[in-house]
Motif scaffolding. Structure first.
Motif, PDB file in Angstrom:
ATOM      1  N   GLU A 441       0.829  -1.199   0.000  1.00 46.59           N
ATOM      2  CA  GLU A 441       0.000   0.000   0.000  1.00 46.59           C
ATOM      3  C   GLU A 441       0.868   1.255   0.000  1.00 46.59           C
ATOM      4  O   GLU A 441       2.020   1.240   0.424  1.00 46.59           O
ATOM      5  N   GLU A 442       0.264   2.333  -0.462  1.00 47.62           N
ATOM      6  CA  GLU A 442       0.953   3.621  -0.487  1.00 47.62           C
ATOM      7  C   GLU A 442       1.083   4.161   0.927  1.00 47.62           C
ATOM      8  O   GLU A 442       0.179   4.038   1.752  1.00 47.62           O
ATOM      9  N   LEU A 443       2.247   4.746   1.228  1.00 46.90           N
ATOM     10  CA  LEU A 443       2.471   5.325   2.539  1.00 46.90           C
ATOM     11  C   LEU A 443       1.952   6.758   2.567  1.00 46.90           C
ATOM     12  O   LEU A 443       2.152   7.529   1.625  1.00 46.90           O
ATOM     13  N   VAL A 444       1.307   7.125   3.662  1.00 44.44           N
ATOM     14  CA  VAL A 444       0.821   8.487   3.863  1.00 44.44           C
ATOM     15  C   VAL A 444       1.788   9.177   4.825  1.00 44.44           C
ATOM     16  O   VAL A 444       2.044   8.677   5.918  1.00 44.44           O
ATOM     17  N   VAL A 445       2.344  10.325   4.409  1.00 37.99           N
ATOM     18  CA  VAL A 445       3.362  10.999   5.217  1.00 37.99           C
ATOM     19  C   VAL A 445       2.740  12.141   6.013  1.00 37.99           C
ATOM     20  O   VAL A 445       1.824  12.811   5.554  1.00 37.99           O
ATOM     21  N   CYS A 446       3.256  12.338   7.215  1.00 34.20           N
ATOM     22  CA  CYS A 446       2.824  13.461   8.053  1.00 34.20           C
ATOM     23  C   CYS A 446       3.579  14.709   7.610  1.00 34.20           C
ATOM     24  O   CYS A 446       4.789  14.653   7.333  1.00 34.20           O
ATOM     25  N   ASP A 447       2.885  15.837   7.555  1.00 34.38           N
ATOM     26  CA  ASP A 447       3.507  17.091   7.130  1.00 34.38           C
ATOM     27  C   ASP A 447       4.190  17.815   8.282  1.00 34.38           C
ATOM     28  O   ASP A 447       4.811  18.860   8.068  1.00 34.38           O
ATOM     29  N   ASN A 448       4.098  17.262   9.488  1.00 31.04           N
ATOM     30  CA  ASN A 448       4.656  17.948  10.653  1.00 31.04           C
ATOM     31  C   ASN A 448       5.797  17.180  11.318  1.00 31.04           C
ATOM     32  O   ASN A 448       6.496  17.730  12.160  1.00 31.04           O
ATOM     33  N   CYS A 449       5.979  15.911  10.945  1.00 28.84           N
ATOM     34  CA  CYS A 449       7.043  15.095  11.522  1.00 28.84           C
ATOM     35  C   CYS A 449       7.493  14.087  10.463  1.00 28.84           C
ATOM     36  O   CYS A 449       6.886  13.982   9.402  1.00 28.84           O
ATOM     37  N   PRO A 450       8.565  13.316  10.699  1.00 30.98           N
ATOM     38  CA  PRO A 450       9.073  12.401   9.669  1.00 30.98           C
ATOM     39  C   PRO A 450       8.330  11.067   9.566  1.00 30.98           C
ATOM     40  O   PRO A 450       8.704  10.227   8.752  1.00 30.98           O
ATOM     41  N   ARG A 451       7.272  10.870  10.312  1.00 30.16           N
ATOM     42  CA  ARG A 451       6.597   9.569  10.316  1.00 30.16           C
ATOM     43  C   ARG A 451       5.796   9.338   9.035  1.00 30.16           C
ATOM     44  O   ARG A 451       5.278  10.269   8.427  1.00 30.16           O
ATOM     45  N   SER A 452       5.684   8.055   8.668  1.00 33.38           N
ATOM     46  CA  SER A 452       4.839   7.624   7.551  1.00 33.38           C
ATOM     47  C   SER A 452       3.932   6.500   8.041  1.00 33.38           C
ATOM     48  O   SER A 452       4.298   5.753   8.963  1.00 33.38           O
ATOM     49  N   PHE A 453       2.771   6.366   7.405  1.00 34.00           N
ATOM     50  CA  PHE A 453       1.790   5.370   7.859  1.00 34.00           C
ATOM     51  C   PHE A 453       1.072   4.743   6.669  1.00 34.00           C
ATOM     52  O   PHE A 453       0.880   5.389   5.633  1.00 34.00           O
ATOM     53  N   HIS A 454       0.672   3.485   6.830  1.00 37.16           N
ATOM     54  CA  HIS A 454      -0.335   2.911   5.951  1.00 37.16           C
ATOM     55  C   HIS A 454      -1.696   3.431   6.419  1.00 37.16           C
ATOM     56  O   HIS A 454      -1.880   3.725   7.603  1.00 37.16           O
ATOM     57  N   GLN A 455      -2.622   3.536   5.506  1.00 36.22           N
ATOM     58  CA  GLN A 455      -3.932   4.097   5.838  1.00 36.22           C
ATOM     59  C   GLN A 455      -4.596   3.364   6.999  1.00 36.22           C
ATOM     60  O   GLN A 455      -5.197   3.982   7.873  1.00 36.22           O
ATOM     61  N   LYS A 456      -4.490   2.028   7.005  1.00 39.52           N
ATOM     62  CA  LYS A 456      -5.174   1.234   8.021  1.00 39.52           C
ATOM     63  C   LYS A 456      -4.348   1.062   9.293  1.00 39.52           C
ATOM     64  O   LYS A 456      -4.859   0.567  10.303  1.00 39.52           O
ATOM     65  N   CYS A 457      -3.072   1.453   9.254  1.00 44.01           N
ATOM     66  CA  CYS A 457      -2.235   1.331  10.452  1.00 44.01           C
ATOM     67  C   CYS A 457      -2.428   2.516  11.382  1.00 44.01           C
ATOM     68  O   CYS A 457      -2.304   2.398  12.596  1.00 44.01           O
ATOM     69  N   HIS A 458      -2.702   3.681  10.807  1.00 47.36           N
ATOM     70  CA  HIS A 458      -2.902   4.878  11.621  1.00 47.36           C
ATOM     71  C   HIS A 458      -4.259   4.819  12.328  1.00 47.36           C
ATOM     72  O   HIS A 458      -5.186   4.177  11.864  1.00 47.36           O
ATOM     73  N   LEU A 459      -4.347   5.476  13.469  1.00 52.00           N
ATOM     74  CA  LEU A 459      -5.611   5.602  14.195  1.00 52.00           C
ATOM     75  C   LEU A 459      -5.920   7.073  14.406  1.00 52.00           C
ATOM     76  O   LEU A 459      -5.070   7.802  14.954  1.00 52.00           O
ATOM     77  N   PRO A 460      -7.100   7.547  13.984  1.00 46.86           N
ATOM     78  CA  PRO A 460      -8.087   6.794  13.199  1.00 46.86           C
ATOM     79  C   PRO A 460      -7.580   6.516  11.795  1.00 46.86           C
ATOM     80  O   PRO A 460      -6.637   7.153  11.337  1.00 46.86           O
TER      81      PRO A 460
END
Length: 580
Positions: A441-460
């Motif tokens: 899956e495509e990673l979604v990046v945070c615009d405020n820190c270096p973290r990246s997430f899969h859509q279903k891994c992040h909460l919410p």
């Protein structure tokens, strides 16, 4: 189509009603007011009055009043209000608006507690009695929102009128302190601001012409405690930053109001740890830690050291030979490094050279070695090889042992000759912060820190509409950190928190769970242990794992905070029972 178009006007109005106080507390609201004026949402005469206000308190009251007036008189324009204040240039200037935008976009506002029905004011032909009724009814309403009770009327169209008898009665007590402010007691009153409840956790301080905000708890721990802009300083560093280094006594040169910090510490109004003074050593060896010397001295030291290494190689063989022979170190891809008080993780596959490849991951960003030294010591790149330490030894030892390889000047890899998209991707992690994998899956990046997430891994879970939206997105970690200080000013009792409805804590619980998932580097507690541990189900009757808790949170299966905490504790209780 604008994502706001998917929300009902009633939802936007209710959201506006509950967020007026937050918006009224925004710092420097002039740009915010200009935007409202440009969209014909506030009267011109009221705008002209507000931009001339110098008192922050008066400005906050005026902003709240105009927002309240907008809700009462122009409620049908609330959707337009949100669209105009959520413009990127406005949101970037006000963190409060960024949080509100995130809450609307991710749907977390649906977890807001249900408000009781508002009490409608009784109509009256007499203005005086009407205003008194308004004042009495606002007192319980402001209590619900945990705001201070304000005297005077909420924004009305008749603010230009001369005050009647009821106004004179309300405002008369305020005239006495105004006279006092211009007399000698002002000096004593302002000199004791550290006793105000508002400054319980932080204090405004000055050193010369430079202003900053001192965090009390950090001063007590001996950490960098003074914030100027976005940079933290120790008291001594703040003194040097303000150009007062010659005094060499921060307790006397840094002031809060008209009193020095030394005076506050001596009186017991402020607690401070002992800060160690740095001194320049008589002789500097290759493997010493960083001391206060000039950039030219650093450069000469490094040149001399590197020449000695090239001619004899003794230092490298003595210190780096062991590492060159130990395969675990050579096979490593990540190295925990430090520079001064700053720590980070150097990723070998991202390393190009001092200036090429953002290879060091700190808590808040990816940095090149040169940038890492600049942030830690505010120094140039002349000595990054010896200023960055791994297990107490300079980075040059890893380089000489061929564990780290500096790329050639002619190298054309992504680290050395990055394209614009490569530079952008270097700002965030290459794997999901939660599941520790890139995945399909495509990673979604945070615009405020270096973290990246899969859509279903992040909460919410991250909705597809957020992916299509070009505006900035903040992860749960950043949202929690941004509001932590104002949301939890005091310690809270465990029993009281556990009994609360989880709908009131749909930021804190996901944050705690994401933090645990992120800390679980080996993914030991992520999945059902019964699938890979022998006889687990025969020993443990109620298995529990982090992914299961995440699903229950996402689908709102918990009623209270205590139920959520109980499941988290069950994971570790089961682990202890199985491993007896």
């Amino acid at each position: 189509m604008d994502p706001l178009d998917f929300l009902e006007p009633a939802e936007l109005l209710s959201f506006f009603h509950c967020r007026k106080t937050e918006m009224s507390c925004m710092e420097n609201p002039q740009t915010f007011l200009c935007q409202l004026r440009d969209h014909n949402l506030i009267p011109e005469d009221r705008y002209q009055k507000m931009i001339r206000m110098k008192s922050k308190n008066n400005m906050r009251k005026a902003v709240y009043e105009v927002l309240d007036w907008l809700e009462r008189k122009k409620s049908d324009h609330i959707p337009l209000f949100w669209k105009c204040v959520f413009k990127e240039v406005i949101v970037n200037q006000y963190p409060t608006l960024k949080l509100l935008h995130t809450s609307l976009m991710d749907g977390s506002f649906h977890f807001d507690p249900q408000l009781p029905k508002s009490v409608e004011s009784e109509e009256s032909d007499e203005k005086g009695s009407s205003k008194l009724l308004d004042s009495e009814e606002r007192q319980p309403r402001s209590t619900k929102k945990k705001r201070k009770v304000r005297s005077g009327s909420i924004c009305s169209d008749n603010d230009d009128e001369q005050p009647g008898p009821s106004k004179n009665q309300t405002l008369s007590p305020k005239k006495k302190p105004k006279k006092i402010l211009f007399s000698s007691p002002k000096k004593n009153e302002m000199s004791e601001i550290w006793t105000w409840p508002f400054y319980k956790t932080q204090l405004p301080v000055t050193c010369g012409e430079v202003e900053g905000m001192l965090k009390r708890d950090k001063l007590t721990k001996g950490e960098k405690c003074i914030l100027v802009g976005k940079e933290w300083f120790t008291p001594s560093e703040f003194e040097r930053f303000a150009g007062k280094e010659s005094s060499r006594n921060w307790k006397q040169s840094i002031r809060c109001g008209n009193s020095t910090l030394g005076k506050l510490i001596k009186a017991g109004d402020l607690n401070a740890a002992v800060y160690k003074k740095r001194s320049k050593p008589a002789k500097k060896s290759q493997f010493s830690t960083r001391h206060l010397n000039t950039d030219e001295e650093d450069s000469r030291d490094e040149e001399t050291t590197l020449e000695a290494q090239a001619s004899s190689g003794e230092a490298t063989e003595e210190e780096g030979g062991d590492w060159a022979e130990v395969s675990p170190v050579r096979d490593k891809t990540m190295f925990k490094v430090t520079c001064g008080a700053l720590s980070g993780t150097l990723h070998k596959y991202r390393f190009g050279s001092g200036k090429c490849g953002k290879s060091i991951r700190t808590e808040m960003s990816w940095l090149t070695p040169v940038e890492f030294v600049n942030v830690a010591l505010n120094q140039g790149d002349a000595s990054w090889r010896k200023d960055i330490l791994y297990e107490g030894k300079p980075l040059s030892v890893l380089i000489e042992a061929n564990i780290l390889a500096i790329h050639s000047l002619l190298c054309k890899c992504k680290q050395c000759k990055p394209k614009p998209e490569d530079l952008e991707s270097q700002k965030n992690d290459d794997e999901c912060c939660i599941c520790k994998s890139e995945g399909k899956e495509e990673l979604v990046v945070c615009d405020n820190c270096p973290r990246s997430f899969h859509q279903k891994c992040h909460l919410p879970h991250i909705d597809d509409t957020i992916l299509r939206d070009d505006s900035q997105w903040m992860c749960t970690f950043c949202v929690f950190k941004a509001i932590e200080g104002c949301r939890y000013p005091d310690k809270q009792k465990t029993e009281a928190v556990l009994s609360r409805q989880i709908s009131q804590h749909m930021l804190e619980c996901p944050y705690l769970l994401l933090y645990l998932c992120s800390a679980d580097e080996e993914q030991i507690f992520a999945t059902n242990p019964g699938q890979y541990l022998e006889n687990y189900c025969s020993i443990i009757k109620t298995p529990m794992w982090l992914d299961n808790i995440a699903d229950k949170l996402q689908w709102k299966e918990y009623q209270t905070v205590g139920e959520f905490v109980s499941d988290v504790q069950l994971i570790f209780t089961n682990s202890a029972t199985y491993n007896k």
